[in-house]
Design an enzyme around this catalytic site. Sequence first.
Site: not given
Ligand SMILES: NC(=O)c1ccc[n+]([C@@H]2O[C@H](COP(=O)([O-])OP(=O)(O)OC[C@H]3O[C@@H](n4cnc5c(N)ncnc54)[C@H](O)[C@@H]3O)[C@@H](O)[C@H]2O)c1
Length: 433
Positions: A155, A261
């Site tokens: 979270r 999410c």
């Molecule tokens: N944020 C949360 O609380 C959370 C919790 C559990 C799961 N998730 C899941 O985890 C995943 C990531 O979520 P997040 O919140 O960290 O996303 P985010 O948007 O904060 O980060 C994603 C990152 O990936 C980078 N990116 C995009 N394309 C790329 C590539 N080809 N190569 C390298 N980097 C690349 C972006 O520039 C960005 O920095 C999602 O699927 C989300 O659903 C998120």
Amino acid sequence: MKITVFGAGYVGLVTGACLSDLGNDVILVDVVKEKIDNLKNIILPIYEPGLEEIIRRNYNKKRLLFTTDSASAITNAEIIFIAVGTPQAEDGQADLNAVRAVATEIGKHINNYKIIVNKSTVPVGSGDLVANIISNNQKGEKIDFDVISNPEFLREGCAIQDFMQPDRIIIGSSNNKASQLIVDLYNPLETTVLVMDVRSAEMVKYASNSFLATKISFINEIANICELVGADVGLVAGGMGLDKRIAHGFLHAGIGFGGSCFPKDCQALIKTAQEIDYDFKVLKSTLETNYLQRTHFIKKIIRILGNVEGKKLGILGLSFKSNTDDMRDAPSIDIINELVKNGALVTAFDPVAIKEAKKYITGINFATSSYQVAEGSEALIILTDWNEFKQLDLLKIKELLKSPIIIDGRNIYVPSKMKDLGFKYYTIGRGKA
Ligand SMILES: NC(=O)c1ccc[n+]([C@@H]2O[C@H](COP(=O)([O-])OP(=O)(O)OC[C@H]3O[C@@H](n4cnc5c(N)ncnc54)[C@H](O)[C@@H]3O)[C@@H](O)[C@H]2O)c1
């Protein structure tokens, strides 16, 4: 282990930082050069308590590196985590473009056996998709690899604790040797590790988020009924939560969930179900109720204050929940936009999310403190339950406000105390509104 993590966002940064803190050599890759350059100077792209310290410690020990060079990050790795974003696509399904892009890069640059761990939230079947893309992009001699699903449950706001002391770790794999390596990687975390097939692991994530979201929408509907019948949802939730089958978590009534999410994961599961001709009625209602809750709150504000045109209104809290600067689908966006549309003059404060909020909300003033927000306002409206709002000098707030009205979308104060202090205090579901 030598680990590469794709994606330096909330999940990737926390995963990379924590795995390096556990003694692994980690390379974090992102496509945004500015993000990587800043990280090399320990300037973080997100606010997450405790993360900066862990990144600094491991960067200084050279156990954590940052790069945009995916080729060398792939060739150096034994294990590659995919933690890129999977936002909601226009059709409601998860947008897998970033996942596909990483899989393509892995296929092009894979040089020896590797385990690819999918940590992004991806629909059932994405493990096969990633494996096919990697295979199809390999040139010459085919190099062996395994794709594992390892959904993340952290979270925002307590992500380090959630990563280091998780309730469980889910590993989806069709290869015992590969899954055992990932079990070993997580061994220091001392928690229950469940190994299952890839599709079930992918589904655990969607089912968990959808269930939690449903709990929130359920208690919000109970709150709405409490307002009509004169009951207190706080007491009701307390009574419900003592039942171990129900438990206390996610029974806090308010203005509904937001963030990156729950909304998109519910929508993606509804879409997945639709594609196989299954109508996921409960989950559709969960989402509908959630957005209606924002509308109810706006109506409540207007019912209490009357026509808001030309009225100065103070907003406390912008991020979708406390302890994060994440503004993605924050209820504050819809609520403030509607108030502005109705002619209200809005001033808002958030302890950390103002910089992010400016990307989502225009036409309002941003203040530097809660007290500045209160000054001359017709009412104070609470949209995020930051701890610092719970500790305000309420007598000072009352003096600064034009009229002593607080409309609280997060139920952070005790109604009887607020009455004693002379406030007209309006809440969600705690007695007749
Ligand atoms: N944020 C949360 O609380 C959370 C919790 C559990 C799961 N998730 C899941 O985890 C995943 C990531 O979520 P997040 O919140 O960290 O996303 P985010 O948007 O904060 O980060 C994603 C990152 O990936 C980078 N990116 C995009 N394309 C790329 C590539 N080809 N190569 C390298 N980097 C690349 C972006 O520039 C960005 O920095 C999602 O699927 C989300 O659903 C998120």
